[in-house]
Structure formats: structure tokens, C-alpha cells
Design a protein around this motif. Structure first.
Motif, PDB file in Angstrom:
ATOM      1  N   TYR A  34       0.821  -1.210   0.000  1.00  0.00           N
ATOM      2  CA  TYR A  34       0.000   0.000   0.000  1.00  0.00           C
ATOM      3  C   TYR A  34       0.855   1.260   0.000  1.00  0.00           C
ATOM      4  O   TYR A  34       0.652   2.169  -0.806  1.00  0.00           O
ATOM      5  N   THR A  35       1.789   1.338   0.938  1.00  0.00           N
ATOM      6  CA  THR A  35       2.572   2.561   1.092  1.00  0.00           C
ATOM      7  C   THR A  35       3.505   2.796  -0.093  1.00  0.00           C
ATOM      8  O   THR A  35       3.867   3.942  -0.377  1.00  0.00           O
ATOM      9  N   ASP A  36       3.897   1.731  -0.789  1.00  0.00           N
ATOM     10  CA  ASP A  36       4.687   1.895  -2.006  1.00  0.00           C
ATOM     11  C   ASP A  36       3.883   2.664  -3.059  1.00  0.00           C
ATOM     12  O   ASP A  36       4.384   3.578  -3.710  1.00  0.00           O
ATOM     13  N   VAL A  37       2.624   2.250  -3.238  1.00  0.00           N
ATOM     14  CA  VAL A  37       1.745   2.924  -4.198  1.00  0.00           C
ATOM     15  C   VAL A  37       1.565   4.386  -3.809  1.00  0.00           C
ATOM     16  O   VAL A  37       1.713   5.306  -4.632  1.00  0.00           O
ATOM     17  N   ILE A  38       1.236   4.612  -2.542  1.00  0.00           N
ATOM     18  CA  ILE A  38       0.936   5.960  -2.057  1.00  0.00           C
ATOM     19  C   ILE A  38       2.153   6.877  -2.186  1.00  0.00           C
ATOM     20  O   ILE A  38       2.043   8.023  -2.626  1.00  0.00           O
ATOM     21  N   ALA A  39       3.329   6.375  -1.826  1.00  0.00           N
ATOM     22  CA  ALA A  39       4.550   7.192  -1.899  1.00  0.00           C
ATOM     23  C   ALA A  39       4.860   7.593  -3.332  1.00  0.00           C
ATOM     24  O   ALA A  39       5.287   8.725  -3.598  1.00  0.00           O
ATOM     25  N   MET A  40       4.650   6.686  -4.278  1.00  0.00           N
ATOM     26  CA  MET A  40       4.950   7.007  -5.669  1.00  0.00           C
ATOM     27  C   MET A  40       3.941   8.005  -6.231  1.00  0.00           C
ATOM     28  O   MET A  40       4.298   8.881  -7.027  1.00  0.00           O
ATOM     29  N   HIS A  41       2.674   7.895  -5.814  1.00  0.00           N
ATOM     30  CA  HIS A  41       1.689   8.908  -6.204  1.00  0.00           C
ATOM     31  C   HIS A  41       2.103  10.268  -5.663  1.00  0.00           C
ATOM     32  O   HIS A  41       2.011  11.280  -6.365  1.00  0.00           O
ATOM     33  N   GLN A  42       2.544  10.295  -4.407  1.00  0.00           N
ATOM     34  CA  GLN A  42       2.936  11.552  -3.782  1.00  0.00           C
ATOM     35  C   GLN A  42       4.151  12.149  -4.478  1.00  0.00           C
ATOM     36  O   GLN A  42       4.287  13.374  -4.582  1.00  0.00           O
ATOM     37  N   CYS A  43       5.000  11.283  -4.999  1.00  0.00           N
ATOM     38  CA  CYS A  43       6.179  11.729  -5.730  1.00  0.00           C
ATOM     39  C   CYS A  43       5.806  12.253  -7.117  1.00  0.00           C
ATOM     40  O   CYS A  43       6.573  12.982  -7.737  1.00  0.00           O
ATOM     41  N   GLY A  44       4.603  11.881  -7.599  1.00  0.00           N
ATOM     42  CA  GLY A  44       4.138  12.347  -8.902  1.00  0.00           C
ATOM     43  C   GLY A  44       4.048  11.270  -9.952  1.00  0.00           C
ATOM     44  O   GLY A  44       3.663  11.525 -11.102  1.00  0.00           O
ATOM     45  N   LEU A  45       4.390  10.027  -9.580  1.00  0.00           N
ATOM     46  CA  LEU A  45       4.302   8.900 -10.511  1.00  0.00           C
ATOM     47  C   LEU A  45       3.020   8.138 -10.187  1.00  0.00           C
ATOM     48  O   LEU A  45       2.944   7.440  -9.179  1.00  0.00           O
ATOM     49  N   GLU A  46       1.998   8.260 -11.054  1.00  0.00           N
ATOM     50  CA  GLU A  46       0.670   7.767 -10.708  1.00  0.00           C
ATOM     51  C   GLU A  46       0.296   6.441 -11.364  1.00  0.00           C
ATOM     52  O   GLU A  46      -0.677   5.813 -10.945  1.00  0.00           O
TER      53      GLU A  46
END
Length: 657
Positions: A281-293
Motif C-alpha cells: 500500500y505505502t509503495d503505491v501511495i509514496a509514488m503517487h505523492q512523488c508524482g508517478l501515478e
């Protein structure tokens, strides 16, 4: 309940390209759009969408219909649910009366479970934002992971209070049934008097499954909440309790069918034509936050065929982005062959030791992350070569490693891609290409033989089992109908409103007009004829009824019909199998239509007479020596033959030129 006027308003607002495009990666194809069919294992795009007709159809498996049909089939939802989905998308207000108790009881368990999950998602989210404990414990946890408030909102993250029955009590206070709290897995029952009691009346208590945990809602591809993941925050329980607890499988959730983050990622996946697969879960969320969706997670389960097919609707390109530890390597190795077998283009990137996608994304900007991925991702051959052949000197172990790599190549379904990879393997591994081709063919032959044996075993097993037939579905009913019936109903759907007689004399001497549907109904009524398929009879009846309404257009009416079986039938029979566009339709005159429907009705009558003759022949065989019965049957047989011969003569003079 939704009234017809609101339904019409929804259907007028719908753009089927937008609706289907939420779930299928569509590309322009002339005046239409096409993509991979989501209803069968489609290797080449066979799913066509017509913006002009507002319908879709797969020319391989035959599935199709209007936007409502598509949603019902794809999302496994009811007709009212599909209308509400469309109303929400197009900002159309639905006025509904309060359902009666009987109507509420008739609602499906599935719909009720979605409602409960949606409420629970909002409940957990509000606790996180507004409750004292939620903010002090839950929000603090997300803050410690560097998760911003906008990302908390985007993924609807939440917190469950530590009190073991907090959610259960609030849900019951809101009127939700215990049955659905248990079925969704939000709660489970515990005997409060005696844990070992077998008494049926022993008191039980509902316990919150996720009490005291940070909440990660699972949304399916259409945005419905299907499940939850809960992370334990108390470090003192390390090694005693599971760090993560997930919803159990239910009628609306199967973990190997879903991907965490797919709803938030699907547009980016389609736009970038690539998806990054991570583990948590947190891998997905961190990458979204970084701008990679364009990123999803399978969250600890082995990658399944269902998940791969879900991704393949949006892209064929996948990068496995895992930790560089043993677990990450194992996960990458485990999924590679399955992805290749489903026609995906696979690349692998193992992050530096000590980093996972979550920690790595938090250390880099989106540009840095993209550059690192681009520079360090490798195709599966290089990945396996580096992994399996590194420092290998022993000839036997080297041969085993090469066989492993060649086996991966052998599962690729596209022969051109497979041949390309064989050539690349030969170059990289220093092995003669002919040797690799021979070995690849052996693997393919062995797999086919195994599939053949499996099919035979399943066939024998099915033959030995006593099965209960399912209710007759639409496709089965169509198969049971005669070809002539299908052609007649196809003409009613496509041209039922067309006036084919405008000078008929009525009994009172007046001149009347008659459209194609009315003519079929009139002809059938002369001898009380009807179709063998009840849906066909419904279409004919409604076509006649709607003919009294000015502006009636048969094809539009039936393709937008509220009965999903009728609208699917209209799509299946109302569209030529080679295209969806009207531009290729031959311009037909009224004479063409009249002659064709008259000829088809004669064929229909001929079929009925031939069937009756066969029936009489069987009865004659069974009559034995009962002469009176034989004479009765012979008279009937003679009369039927005379009718058939007269009809045959009539058909011979009524040939369409």
C-alpha cells in the motif's frame, strides 16, 4: 425507484466512449473506437465502440450493448446501480422514493455490501480527520510516513478506533444489518458467555476486525469500495499479531482479482501506456505523492491471471518495481512467466539494498525517479541472466539456468516476439540459436501435451459428475431459436418502425398504413403464431405498442431498452458482424424490406409445418396397431402436407431479386 423520464435523461447524457474508456484502453478506428475485450481473453483488439449508435460490441465473443449493459456485465452490478453510476458521472440528480421494507429485503446482498463498505470507508476517514484518537494516533502514523493530506484524501485513508466494537455499534445505530457487517468482513462474531459453547442461543458479540489499525480502502476499477487493509500501529505487538489484516474474501471481493490503487492509477496507466507493479500500500501511495501515478500493488499475494488481465485492458507494458532483497527477487521471478504468457512486455527493476519503492520515492523527485527507472530497468532476459548466471562456473548449473530462461521465452504467445527473444538469448548467452529453437519447441510441445491431458481429465471428471442445469441464459436461448426467427427479429429491431404498406384497406373500407413490426404481428395473429424465444415475443409486442408513439425508432428504442436482455439482444442482432458503422449499410427500398419480411414469414411458416410433420411421423411410429389413431394421424399428416406444398408454391413465386 428511478422513473422513465430520469432514465431517458441519463441515456441522453451518456457518451459510451467515455464510459467504456474508464475500463478499456480505446484507440480511434475510423468513426469508431476499438480495444481489447474485457469479457474474454482477447489477444487482439476485437471490442468496438460506436459513438454514433452509443453501443459497443465484441466481434469475437459477441458481448455488447449500451452503456448500462456494459457496466452491468463489467462491474457485476444491477440495473439501478448502473444508472446511478452514470447519473453520478454526468451530474444528473435522481429523484427516488423511499423503498418499502419489502423492496429493501429484495435488494441483493451484493448491493448491500457495497453500501456498508462505502459507509465504513467514510466512517474510518472521518475518524482520522476529526476524532481525537484518530488525529493523535492515526494521522500521526501517516505523518510519520511523510504522507500529505491531499494524498490521504485521494486514497481515502482512515483509522479504526481501538475499542473493539466501536464500528459495530455505530453501524447498528445507523441501521446497518449485522449480516452485512459480517459478510463484508468488517466485523466477526465472538461468543461472550462461553467460547466453547455449542448452544444455539448463546449470546455473541460483534467485534471490529480492524480495531486500532490504520485503514487502507481497496477500490475496484470503477471506484467501489470492495475491501480494507488495516495496519497495526502498536510496536509492542511485533511478532505477536499480524502487522496487516485484510478483508476476507466475499461476494464482492476476491484478493487475487483486485489490485490496490487501480482506480487511482487507471487513467495514468492508459496515458503512459505502462504500469509499475509494487508490493505494498505505502509503495503505491509514496509514488503517487512523488508524482508517478501509473502504479499498482498486488499487496503480498502471488500475481494472478485475473490481475494481469485487468492490467492488460489498459497497457501491455509492465515494470516490476520491487525491493532488491530476497523476497523482492522471488516476487519478480514468480510473476515473470505468467506476465509473459498473457502477452505482457515485462521489465524488472530491483531497487538498491535497504530501499523499497516507498523509501526510494520519498528520497527523490518524480524526474529523478523516472530517470532512475529508465536507466536501471532491464528486460526479463537480462534480469534472469544476471540473477541465474552470475558467477556460475559449473556446466550443469549453467545449463539449468539457460533452460530456465528459455522456458520463459517459450511461454510468450506471439511467435514473432518469441523468435526475437530467442535471437537475443543466443547473442547474450553465447548459445547457438538453433539449439535454443529446438529447446523452445520442446517446452512448447510439452506444455501443449500437458494442456491436452488436463483437458481430458476435466472432460472425464465432468462426464462422471451429475450436474444441475443452470437457468437458460440469453446466448442459450438464441442458440435454441431457428435461424429464420433470428432473421425476423433482427429486421424488427433494425427496421420495425419502417412503413412497408401505406395502402392497405381496413375492414371498414378505410386505407391504413402498416410498419414492419405491425405487419409481422398481424400475420402471426391470423394463426396464433409466436416465436419459440420469449424475448423475441416481448420485442415484437413492444415494437407494436411503441409504433403508436410518434417518433418511434426501433433500433434506438431496443438498444437503449431498460431490460438488459433486450438491449443486449438488440446489439447482438441489430449490428452486422463486420462493422458498427451505418456508412456501409446498403440503402434499402421499402420494396426490399417488404419482400424480405414476407419471404421470412413464409419460411417461418414452412419451418412450423415441417416440424409438425416430423412430430406426426414420431406419433405414427408409436401408434402401434391402433387403427383409429393411425387414421386420425394420417388425415392430419395429409392436410399438413397439402398446406406445406401450397406454401412451397407461394414461396417459389415470391423470390427476392
Amino acid at each position: 425507484m428511478i422513473d422513465r423520464a430520469t432514465v431517458d435523461k441519463i441515456m441522453e447524457a451518456v457518451n459510451i466512449v467515455d464510459v467504456v474508456g474508464e475500463f478499456v484502453n480505446l484507440r480511434k478506428a475510423g468513426v469508431n473506437y476499438k480495444g481489447l475485450c474485457p469479457f474474454h481473453d482477447d489477444k487482439t483488439p476485437s471490442f468496438m465502440v460506436s459513438p454514433a449508435r452509443q453501443i459497443c460490441k465484441c466481434f469475437a465473443c459477441g458481448e455488447g450493448g449500451n452503456a448500462v449493459n456494459f457496466l452491468m456485465k463489467h462491474e457485476q452490478i444491477t440495473y439501478p446501480e448502473a444508472l446511478r453510476w452514470l447519473a453520478k458521472k454526468y451530474n444528473i440528480e435522481i429523484q427516488e422514493r423511499e423503498l418499502t421494507d419489502d423492496e429493501k429485503r429484495e435488494q441483493s446482498d451484493r448491493e448491500s455490501m457495497f453500501v456498508v463498505n462505502e459507509w465504513a470507508c467514510q466512517y474510518f476517514h472521518e475518524i482520522l480527520k476529526n476524532d481525537v484518537d484518530g488525529m493523535a494516533i492515526g494521522k500521526q502514523y501517516f505523518r510519520s510516513r511523510g504522507i500529505r493530506d491531499d494524498i490521504i484524501e485521494k486514497f481515502q485513508l482512515g483509522f479504526a478506533l481501538s475499542k473493539r466494537d466501536a464500528l459495530a455499534n455505530e453501524a447498528k445505530r445507523k441501521g446497518f444489518k449485522e449480516e452485512f457487517l459480517i459478510k463484508t468482513g468488517l466485523c466477526y462474531e465472538r461468543n461472550v458467555e462461553n467460547a466453547n459453547s455449542q448452544e444455539p442461543n448463546a449470546k455473541s458479540q460483534l467485534i471490529d476486525r480492524f480495531a486500532g489499525r490504520a485503514i487502507f480502502p481497496w477500490l475496484n476499477v470503477s471506484g467501489k469500495v470492495v475491501a480494507f487493509g488495516g495496519r497495526k500501529l502498536d510496536a509492542a505487538t511485533k511478532g505477536v499479531q499480524q502487522k496487516y489484516v485484510n478483508s476476507p474474501d466475499s461476494e464482492i471481493y476476491h484478493k487475487d482479482h483486485e489490485l490496490y490503487g487501480i482506480y487511482q492509477a487507471k487513467k495514468a496507466i492508459s496515458k503512459e501506456d505502462c504500469v509499475y507493479m509494487v508490493e505494498g500500500y505505502t509503495d503505491v501511495i509514496a509514488m503517487h505523492q512523488c508524482g508517478l501515478e501509473n502504479v499498482v500493488a498486488n499487496s503480498g499475494t502471488a500475481l494472478s491471471v485475473y490481475q494481469i488481465k485487468l492490467l492488460r485492458r489498459f497497457t501491455q507494458n509492465i515494470v516490476l518495481l520491487y525491493d532488491g532483497d530476497e523476497a523482492g527477487i522471488h516476487a519478480a521471478m514468480r510473476g515473470t512467466d505468467m506476465l509473459l504468457q498473457e502477452g505482457m512486455n515485462v521489465k524488472v527493476l530491483l531497487l538498491p539494498d535497504g530501499d523499497d519503492p516507498d523509501s526510494f520515492a520519498r528520497k527523490h523527485t518524480v524526474q529523478q525517479l523516472k530517470e532512475y527507472i529508465e536507466q536501471h530497468q532491464t528486460d526479463f532476459i537480462q534480469f534472469k541472466t544476471d540473477l541465474l548466471l552470475k558467477n556460475v562456473k559449473d556446466p550443469i548449473k549453467r545449463a539449468e539456468a539457460i533452460n530456465n530462461i528459455v522456458h520463459s521465452v517459450a511461454v510468450i504467445p506471439d511467435p514473432i516476439v518469441r523468435a526475437t527473444y530467442i535471437g537475443e538469448c543466443a547473442r547474450r548467452l553465447g548459445v547457438d540459436e538453433r539449439t535454443l529453437i529446438t529447446q523452445t519447441n520442446k517446452f512448447i510441445a510439452g506444455e501443449r501435451e500437458e494442456q491436452r491431458k488436463t483437458a481430458e481429465r476435466e472432460e472425464r471428471q465432468q462426464g462422471a459428475e451429475i450436474s444441475v442445469p443452470d437457468p437458460v441464459g440469453l446466448h442459450t436461448q438464441l442458440e435454441q431459436s431457428t435461424e429464420v426467427e433470428r432473421l425476423i427479429i433482427q429486421n424488427i429491431i433494425r427496421h420495425g418502425d419502417a412503413i412497408i404498406f401505406d395502402d392497405l384497406e381496413a375492414e371498414d373500407g378505410s386505407v391504413v398504413s402498416m410498419n414492419l413490426a405491425q405487419y409481422v404481428d398481424f400475420d402471426f395473429s391470423q394463426d396464433q403464431l409466436s416465436f419459440s424465444n420469449p424475448i423475441y415475443n416481448k420485442v415484437l409486442r413492444e415494437a407494436v405498442e411503441q409504433s403508436e408513439i410518434p417518433g418511434f425508432k426501433a433500433d434506438r428504442y431496443f438498444m437503449q431498452h431498460p431490460d438488459p436482455d433486450v438491449s443486449r439482444l438488440a446489439t447482438m442482432l441489430g449490428i452486422a458482424n463486420h462493422q458498427l458503422s451505418r456508412s456501409f449499410d446498403r440503402e434499402e427500398t421499402i420494396k426490399d424490406l417488404r419482400q424480405r419480411i414476407q419471404h421470412l414469414i413464409l419460411d417461418f411458416r414452412m419451418d412450423i409445418l415441417n416440424q409438425h410433420l416430423k412430430h406426426l411421423q414420431r406419433q405414427l411410429k408409436d401408434a402401434g396397431s391402433a387403427m383409429e389413431r393411425i387414421k386420425e394421424l394420417m388425415d392430419d399428416y395429409k392436410q399438413t402436407q397439402e398446406l406445406r406444398n401450397a406454401l412451397a408454391r407461394q414461396r417459389g413465386t415470391d423470390v427476392i431479386v
